[in-house]
Design a protein around this motif. Structure first.
Motif, PDB file in Angstrom:
ATOM      1  N   CYS A   4       0.857  -1.181   0.000  1.00  0.00           N
ATOM      2  CA  CYS A   4       0.000   0.000   0.000  1.00  0.00           C
ATOM      3  C   CYS A   4       0.896   1.235   0.000  1.00  0.00           C
ATOM      4  O   CYS A   4       1.835   1.319   0.791  1.00  0.00           O
ATOM      5  N   TYR A  19      -3.161   6.327  12.966  1.00  0.00           N
ATOM      6  CA  TYR A  19      -4.410   5.634  12.647  1.00  0.00           C
ATOM      7  C   TYR A  19      -4.531   5.426  11.135  1.00  0.00           C
ATOM      8  O   TYR A  19      -4.931   4.353  10.687  1.00  0.00           O
ATOM      9  N   HIS A  20      -4.199   6.442  10.360  1.00  0.00           N
ATOM     10  CA  HIS A  20      -4.292   6.351   8.897  1.00  0.00           C
ATOM     11  C   HIS A  20      -3.410   5.228   8.357  1.00  0.00           C
ATOM     12  O   HIS A  20      -3.838   4.453   7.496  1.00  0.00           O
ATOM     13  N   ALA A  23      -5.038   1.914   9.344  1.00  0.00           N
ATOM     14  CA  ALA A  23      -6.266   1.690   8.578  1.00  0.00           C
ATOM     15  C   ALA A  23      -5.951   1.362   7.120  1.00  0.00           C
ATOM     16  O   ALA A  23      -6.596   0.489   6.525  1.00  0.00           O
ATOM     17  N   ALA A  24      -4.963   2.034   6.546  1.00  0.00           N
ATOM     18  CA  ALA A  24      -4.575   1.762   5.155  1.00  0.00           C
ATOM     19  C   ALA A  24      -4.077   0.325   5.024  1.00  0.00           C
ATOM     20  O   ALA A  24      -4.423  -0.380   4.074  1.00  0.00           O
ATOM     21  N   ARG A  25      -3.263  -0.101   5.984  1.00  0.00           N
ATOM     22  CA  ARG A  25      -2.755  -1.474   5.962  1.00  0.00           C
ATOM     23  C   ARG A  25      -3.903  -2.476   6.090  1.00  0.00           C
ATOM     24  O   ARG A  25      -3.986  -3.445   5.337  1.00  0.00           O
ATOM     25  N   ALA A  26      -4.807  -2.227   7.024  1.00  0.00           N
ATOM     26  CA  ALA A  26      -5.915  -3.152   7.264  1.00  0.00           C
ATOM     27  C   ALA A  26      -6.893  -3.184   6.091  1.00  0.00           C
ATOM     28  O   ALA A  26      -7.315  -4.259   5.661  1.00  0.00           O
ATOM     29  N   LYS A  27      -7.238  -2.025   5.587  1.00  0.00           N
ATOM     30  CA  LYS A  27      -8.239  -1.949   4.513  1.00  0.00           C
ATOM     31  C   LYS A  27      -7.744  -2.589   3.211  1.00  0.00           C
ATOM     32  O   LYS A  27      -8.516  -3.176   2.466  1.00  0.00           O
ATOM     33  N   THR A  28      -6.447  -2.472   2.944  1.00  0.00           N
ATOM     34  CA  THR A  28      -5.887  -3.029   1.708  1.00  0.00           C
ATOM     35  C   THR A  28      -5.310  -4.422   1.915  1.00  0.00           C
ATOM     36  O   THR A  28      -4.838  -5.041   0.962  1.00  0.00           O
ATOM     37  N   ASN A  29      -5.289  -4.884   3.184  1.00  0.00           N
ATOM     38  CA  ASN A  29      -4.679  -6.172   3.518  1.00  0.00           C
ATOM     39  C   ASN A  29      -3.229  -6.227   3.041  1.00  0.00           C
ATOM     40  O   ASN A  29      -2.758  -7.237   2.530  1.00  0.00           O
TER      41      ASN A  29
END
Length: 92
Positions: A4, A19-20, A23-29
């Motif tokens: 990402c 947090y960003h 969240a970027a890591r989690a949302k894009t796996n």
């Protein structure tokens, strides 16, 4: 491997940035998060509050896996050029 890319300034780095990144890591796996970050000069044409090494270290300590410097030519340019430079850097 999933990567990402985040285009950023982190001037200064704060909990919202932390947090960003998470969240970027989690949302894009993503396996890795790579930041294209401005150096000494920010998009508004002013010098950053903290030096680029301090800001990069903060990003690395709070979720980024690699921080690349966005060249000043793009870092202090209008938004379309700032974004284009960041995307080109991350794509490379």
């Amino acid at each position: 491997m999933r990567v990402c890319g985040v285009i950023c300034e982190y001037n200064p780095f704060h909990r919202g940035h932390e947090y960003h990144l998470a969240a970027a890591r989690a949302k894009t796996n993503a396996d890795y998060v790579v930041c294209a970050m401005s150096g000494a000069v920010t998009q508004r044409g002013a010098f950053a509050r903290h030096d680029k090494w301090t800001r990069a270290r903060m990003a690395l300590l709070h979720g980024a896996d690699l921080v690349l410097e966005l060249p000043a030519r793009f870092a202090c340019a209008p938004a379309p050029d700032f974004a284009r430079g960041g995307v080109q850097l991350l794509a490379g």
